[in-house]
Design a protein around this motif. Sequence first.
Motif, PDB file in Angstrom:
ATOM      1  N   LEU A 162      58.904  42.830  44.249  1.00 57.85           N
ATOM      2  CA  LEU A 162      58.912  41.613  45.057  1.00 57.85           C
ATOM      3  C   LEU A 162      58.634  40.367  44.220  1.00 57.85           C
ATOM      4  O   LEU A 162      59.202  39.306  44.466  1.00 57.85           O
ATOM      5  N   VAL A 163      57.779  40.491  43.218  1.00 58.78           N
ATOM      6  CA  VAL A 163      57.541  39.369  42.302  1.00 58.78           C
ATOM      7  C   VAL A 163      58.843  39.013  41.583  1.00 58.78           C
ATOM      8  O   VAL A 163      59.168  37.837  41.406  1.00 58.78           O
ATOM      9  N   ALA A 164      59.617  40.009  41.212  1.00 58.03           N
ATOM     10  CA  ALA A 164      60.908  39.753  40.561  1.00 58.03           C
ATOM     11  C   ALA A 164      61.879  39.016  41.487  1.00 58.03           C
ATOM     12  O   ALA A 164      62.766  38.299  41.017  1.00 58.03           O
ATOM     13  N   LEU A 165      61.687  39.149  42.808  1.00 54.42           N
ATOM     14  CA  LEU A 165      62.522  38.434  43.782  1.00 54.42           C
ATOM     15  C   LEU A 165      62.015  37.017  44.056  1.00 54.42           C
ATOM     16  O   LEU A 165      62.663  36.264  44.762  1.00 54.42           O
ATOM     17  N   GLY A 166      60.831  36.686  43.519  1.00 54.03           N
ATOM     18  CA  GLY A 166      60.282  35.345  43.714  1.00 54.03           C
ATOM     19  C   GLY A 166      58.990  35.287  44.492  1.00 54.03           C
ATOM     20  O   GLY A 166      58.419  34.213  44.683  1.00 54.03           O
ATOM     21  N   ALA A 167      58.492  36.430  44.957  1.00 52.08           N
ATOM     22  CA  ALA A 167      57.219  36.461  45.676  1.00 52.08           C
ATOM     23  C   ALA A 167      56.069  36.209  44.700  1.00 52.08           C
ATOM     24  O   ALA A 167      56.221  36.343  43.484  1.00 52.08           O
ATOM     25  N   VAL A 168      54.919  35.859  45.250  1.00 53.40           N
ATOM     26  CA  VAL A 168      53.717  35.622  44.445  1.00 53.40           C
ATOM     27  C   VAL A 168      52.627  36.584  44.904  1.00 53.40           C
ATOM     28  O   VAL A 168      52.348  36.693  46.099  1.00 53.40           O
ATOM     29  N   ARG A 169      52.029  37.274  43.945  1.00 48.75           N
ATOM     30  CA  ARG A 169      50.902  38.153  44.250  1.00 48.75           C
ATOM     31  C   ARG A 169      49.655  37.298  44.376  1.00 48.75           C
ATOM     32  O   ARG A 169      49.350  36.495  43.489  1.00 48.75           O
ATOM     33  N   LEU A 170      48.901  37.471  45.477  1.00 46.58           N
ATOM     34  CA  LEU A 170      47.657  36.726  45.658  1.00 46.58           C
ATOM     35  C   LEU A 170      46.442  37.567  45.298  1.00 46.58           C
ATOM     36  O   LEU A 170      45.611  37.151  44.513  1.00 46.58           O
ATOM     37  N   ARG A 171      46.332  38.749  45.897  1.00 46.54           N
ATOM     38  CA  ARG A 171      45.147  39.564  45.625  1.00 46.54           C
ATOM     39  C   ARG A 171      45.323  40.987  46.154  1.00 46.54           C
ATOM     40  O   ARG A 171      46.068  41.222  47.093  1.00 46.54           O
ATOM     41  N   LEU A 172      44.584  41.895  45.560  1.00 43.50           N
ATOM     42  CA  LEU A 172      44.492  43.275  46.022  1.00 43.50           C
ATOM     43  C   LEU A 172      43.296  43.371  46.951  1.00 43.50           C
ATOM     44  O   LEU A 172      42.196  42.918  46.605  1.00 43.50           O
ATOM     45  N   LEU A 173      43.504  43.931  48.125  1.00 43.47           N
ATOM     46  CA  LEU A 173      42.393  44.247  49.020  1.00 43.47           C
ATOM     47  C   LEU A 173      42.135  45.740  48.872  1.00 43.47           C
ATOM     48  O   LEU A 173      42.937  46.567  49.318  1.00 43.47           O
ATOM     49  N   PRO A 174      41.029  46.116  48.207  1.00 42.04           N
ATOM     50  CA  PRO A 174      40.778  47.540  47.960  1.00 42.04           C
ATOM     51  C   PRO A 174      40.416  48.286  49.235  1.00 42.04           C
ATOM     52  O   PRO A 174      39.961  47.696  50.219  1.00 42.04           O
ATOM     53  N   ALA A 175      40.623  49.583  49.207  1.00 45.98           N
ATOM     54  CA  ALA A 175      40.289  50.436  50.345  1.00 45.98           C
ATOM     55  C   ALA A 175      38.804  50.343  50.649  1.00 45.98           C
ATOM     56  O   ALA A 175      37.973  50.148  49.757  1.00 45.98           O
ATOM     57  N   ASP A 176      38.480  50.466  51.923  1.00 49.18           N
ATOM     58  CA  ASP A 176      37.082  50.542  52.346  1.00 49.18           C
ATOM     59  C   ASP A 176      36.952  51.662  53.379  1.00 49.18           C
ATOM     60  O   ASP A 176      37.849  52.484  53.509  1.00 49.18           O
ATOM     61  N   GLU A 177      35.879  51.681  54.137  1.00 41.80           N
ATOM     62  CA  GLU A 177      35.655  52.755  55.101  1.00 41.80           C
ATOM     63  C   GLU A 177      36.662  52.736  56.251  1.00 41.80           C
ATOM     64  O   GLU A 177      36.887  53.752  56.900  1.00 41.80           O
ATOM     65  N   GLU A 178      37.285  51.588  56.522  1.00 43.10           N
ATOM     66  CA  GLU A 178      38.189  51.460  57.661  1.00 43.10           C
ATOM     67  C   GLU A 178      39.661  51.342  57.289  1.00 43.10           C
ATOM     68  O   GLU A 178      40.528  51.759  58.056  1.00 43.10           O
ATOM     69  N   ASN A 179      39.983  50.760  56.146  1.00 46.58           N
ATOM     70  CA  ASN A 179      41.369  50.450  55.793  1.00 46.58           C
ATOM     71  C   ASN A 179      41.725  50.949  54.404  1.00 46.58           C
ATOM     72  O   ASN A 179      40.879  50.977  53.511  1.00 46.58           O
TER      73      ASN A 179
END
Length: 129
Positions: A95-112
């Motif tokens: 997706l970055v190669a298509l022009g998207a921008v990575r903002l941040r990784l949300l790491p796994a937790d107890e719920e997600n």
Amino acid sequence: MASVKQFQVTFDCAEPERLAQFWSEVLGYVTPPPSPEGQSSAVCTDPTGVGPRLYFQRVPEGKVVKNRVHLCVRSGTGLVGAERLAVLEAECARLVALGAVRLRLLPADEENESCIVMQDIEGNEFCVD
């Protein structure tokens, strides 16, 4: 009472044709050929007919605040841990190669499970999950 069978997601944007083409590439959707006279809107649709139609309409104002609705690109469904992260990172790179921008990784937790927050080519946030 009637039930809804289909729905459309509408984006306000500056460049409808460009944004429709971006999301077509992201999701494997199709766009009709652009009109030669230019348009104030564009669409892309799921060729299988399963996913929602995306509609992009030109508006004069730019994006000012965080969008309250966002799309989630479901690339890691059913995966966990390192295997999930590897799939998410690969999709993020595409997706970055298509022009998207990575903002941040949300790491796994107890719920997600983990997901990556990104922006499309006009700054709309979406997740790769």
